[in-house]
Scaffold this active site. Structure first.
Site, PDB file in Angstrom:
ATOM      1  N   LYS A 140     -10.352  15.376 -10.473  1.00 15.45           N
ATOM      2  CA  LYS A 140     -11.761  15.070 -10.233  1.00 15.45           C
ATOM      3  C   LYS A 140     -12.638  15.705 -11.302  1.00 15.45           C
ATOM      4  CE  LYS A 140     -15.546  15.796  -6.959  1.00 15.45           C
ATOM      5  NZ  LYS A 140     -15.943  16.162  -5.581  1.00 15.45           N
ATOM      6  N   HIS A 272      17.664 -21.245 -10.742  1.00 14.82           N
ATOM      7  CA  HIS A 272      16.409 -21.317  -9.985  1.00 14.82           C
ATOM      8  C   HIS A 272      16.572 -20.754  -8.575  1.00 14.82           C
ATOM      9  CE1 HIS A 272      14.693 -23.442 -13.315  1.00 14.82           C
ATOM     10  NE2 HIS A 272      15.565 -24.432 -13.211  1.00 14.82           N
TER      11      HIS A 272
END
Length: 510
Positions: A140, A272
Site C-alpha cells: 500500500k 478437435h
C-alpha cells in the site's frame, strides 16, 4: 532521480531462506539496517551479519508460540508512515518509530500444506497472519517502501539493488507492489477455497499465478493466454511452443487416456478434442496401428497419446504421420531420437498428477462451475435392460466404448468392436444424425460392424437408434436409460436379439 529512494533499513521475516543469503549480504554491504524475527533472525546472525530483533523495537516478546511477532504499531508505523506528511513525520519522532524502507516476506506454504494431506490443525497453522499484513502494508505504501513478497522475487530484487546500489525508483516500487497484491490475493483465495471446498458459500474465486502468453488464441486474430502450472503435468522434451488449440486437444487427450490408466497398451488419436482413433492391444505398436486405422485421414495434424511407453517400433510408425503432439508416460531413447526428427513435433512426458475437482468455463458475463465428471461406468454399474444378456466380450467392448463416449462431444454415438474405435458421431443436434454419421464413417474405412457395440451419452427417447444400429450389425448397446419411453427401445431389442444395458449415468459433454 525523481521519486527515487535509497534503502536504509529493511525488515526481513521469511519462511523460505533459499536465495536469501546474497540479499542479506548485499544489504549489509550497502549499510542497510536489518530488522528481523525468529528463524530469519537466527539465519542472518549465523551469516555473521548484525541484525536488530523486532522485539528490541517493540519492547514486546514474540508470543502465543510465534503467532504474534510483528503485529505492533512500531512495526507497522515504520512501514505505513508517509515520509512527505508532516504529521506522520512528527509522530514517528514522538513515538520513536524506526523507518522501514524494505519489507521482505515469504508466506507460510498454505497450498503445499493442503496438497500434502496434512491434518486440519497443521493446515490452519500455515495460515500466515503477520506476513500477509506486512505485505499489504508495504505494498500500500509503495510511494516510500518496496515490498518483496515471495521467494520467487528474491533474485529480481537482488539484481535491482545491486545494479542501482540500493536506490530504487517509484516505478520499481510500484511493480513490486503489484507483485505483492498478486501474492496476497492468491493466498487469500486459496484459503477461502479450502474453507469453502463443499461450496456452502456461492462465491467463485479462481487464482492462477503462473501465466504464459500464447502465439494467439483459437484464431490468429485473437490474443491467447494460458494460466496454470504446465510443468506440474508434463515434461516437454521437444518441439515448438504449444498453441491455444494444442492445449485444448492435449487437455482432452489427457482426460481420455486417464480412463485407461494401468490397463493394457492403449493408444488414442484426437482431433478437435474428440478421439478419431482409439484401440487397446497387447503391444503399444499394435494399439497405435489399430487406432490410426480408425480414421487415418483425420489423424493428420492430430494429437497422439499412449498410456504406456512408446518404443522404437511405434515411433517409426508415428514418424510417418504428420502430427502436432505426441504424449506418453515415457519414451525409449531410440523412440525419442526418431520422433525428434521433426523439429516442430511436440513431445510431452505425462506425469502423475491430480486433476482439478471442478471445471470452469466462461458463460455470458460470468462463469459456469461444476464438479469434474469423475464417474466412470464399470461392470458393477450395469443393469440388464433386455432379456438377451451381453457376452463377456461384448461387456468388455461396452465398457471400453462408454469410456470413449464420456469424453466425446454431445450428442454422440460411439461404435466399438474388439476394443477398437470403429467410428463416432460427434457434436450432432440429433442422436440419429450422430449414429448415421458414425455408421457412414465406419463403413467408409471398411469396418465390419457385425458384432460391434454401441455407446450413447444419453438415453434414447425412441427406438429409431437401436433399429438403425441393429441393421448396421450392432449386437449390444450401452446407454444411461431414464427415458419415459425406454420400453420402446427395450421391446425392439428383445424382439431383435440385441442386448442392452443401462448405466444410470448420463455423460453429456457440451
Amino acid at each position: 532521480m525523481s521519486n527515487s529512494k535509497t534503502i536504509k533499513s529493511a525488515l526481513i521475516s521469511v519462511f523460505s531462506k533459499d536465495g536469501l543469503e546474497p540479499i542479506v549480504k548485499q544489504l549489509n554491504k550497502q549499510g542497510v539496517t536489518i530488522y528481523s524475527t525468529g528463524g530469519t533472525q537466527k539465519f542472518i546472525n549465523d551469516l555473521g551479519i548484525d541484525v536488530v530483533p523486532v522485539e528490541d523495537v517493540t519492547s514486546y516478546p514474540s508470543i502465543l508460540g510465534g503467532r504474534v511477532k510483528t503485529l505492533h504499531p512500531k512495526v507497522f508505523g515504520g512501514i505505513l508512515n508517509r515520509q512527505n506528511h508532516d504529521g506522520d513525520v512528527a509522530e514517528m519522532e514522538e513515538y520513536n518509530i524506526p523507518q522501514i524502507d524494505v519489507v521482505i516476506v515469504d508466506l507460510y506454504p498454505f497450498e503445499k500444506t493442503v496438497a500434502s494431506g496434512a491434518s486440519e490443525q497443521d493446515i490452519i497453522e500455515k495460515i500466515d497472519i503477520g506476513g500477509i499484513s506486512l505485505i499489504r502494508a508495504a505494498a500500500k505504501n509503495y510511494a516510500d517502501v518496496i515490498c518483496v513478497s515471495s521467494v520467487n522475487d528474491y533474485a529480481e530484487f537482488l539484481e535491482l539493488i545491486t545494479e542501482k546500489n540500493g536506490t530504487l525508483t517509484e516505478a520499481d516500487r510500484k511493480l513490486f507492489a503489484a507483485k505483492a497484491f498478486n501474492v496476497s490475493s492468491h493466498y487469500d483465495s486459496a484459503i477461502f477455497n479450502y474453507f469453502n471446498k463443499n461450496h456452502e458459500i456461492a462465491s467463485f474465486k479462481l487464482s492462477e499465478t503462473q501465466g504464459k502468453v500464447l502465439r494467439y488464441g483459437e484464431n490468429p486474430h485473437q490474443k491467447g493466454f494460458f494460466f496454470g502450472d504446465f510443468d506440474e503435468i508434463f515434461t516437454k522434451l521437444h518441439g515448438k511452443e504449444l498453441s491455444y488449440n494444442n492445449l485444448l486437444d492435449v487437455d482432452a487427450a489427457v482426460n481420455l487416456i486417464n480412463e485407461f490408466k494401468g490397463e493394457a497398451p492403449t493408444f488414442a488419436v484426437l482431433k478437435h478434442n474428440n478421439a478419431c482413433g482409439f484401440a487397446q492391444r497387447e503391444t503399444v505398436l499394435e494399439s497405435y496401428i489399430d487406432a490410426l486405422a480408425g480414421d487415418p485421414v483425420s489423424a493428420f495434424g492430430g494429437v497422439l497419446i499412449s498410456n504406456t511407453e512408446i518404443d522404437k517400433a511405434t515411433a517409426e510408425e508415428i514418424h510417418k504421420l504428420f502430427c502436432e503432439v505426441v504424449i506418453a508416460p515415457s519414451f525409449s531413447d531410440e523412440a525419442l531420437e526418431i520422433l525428434k526428427g521433426k523439429k516442430n513435433r511436440i513431445l510431452l512426458v505425462l506425469k502423475d498428477f491430480d486433476f482439478p475437482e471442478t471445471t470452469v468455463r466462461t458463460c455470458l458475463n460470468g462463469v459456469l462451475v461444476q464438479d469434474r465428471n469423475s464417474k466412470t461406468d464399470a461392470l458393477e454399474d450395469l443393469k440388464d435392460a433386455t432379456n438377451n444378456k451381453p457376452t463377456q466380450k461384448e461387456l468388455d467392448d461396452l465398457i471400453f466404448a462408454s469410456k470413449i463416449c464420456k469424453h466425446t462431444k454431445s450428442n454422440t454415438i460411439v461404435l466399438v468392436k474388439n476394443k477398437q474405435l470403429c467410428a463416432s458421431g460427434t457434436g450432432q443436434t440429433s442422436r440419429v444424425d450422430a449414429l448415421n454419421q458414425a455408421i457412414h464413417k465406419a463403413q467408409s474405412f471398411n469396418f465390419e460392424l457385425q458384432g460391434a457395440v454401441m455407446a450413447s451419452d444419453a438415453f434414447f427417447p425412441f427406438p429409431d437408434c437401436v433399429e438403425i444400429a441393429k441393421n448396421a450389425g450392432v449386437t449390444a448397446v450401452i446407454q444411461p436409460g431414464g427415458s419415459i419411453k425406454d420400453q420402446l427401445s427395450i421391446d425392439y431389442c428383445n424382439d431383435n436379439d440385441v442386448a442392452m444395458v443401462f448405466t444410470g449415468t448420463r455423460h453429456f459433454k457440451h
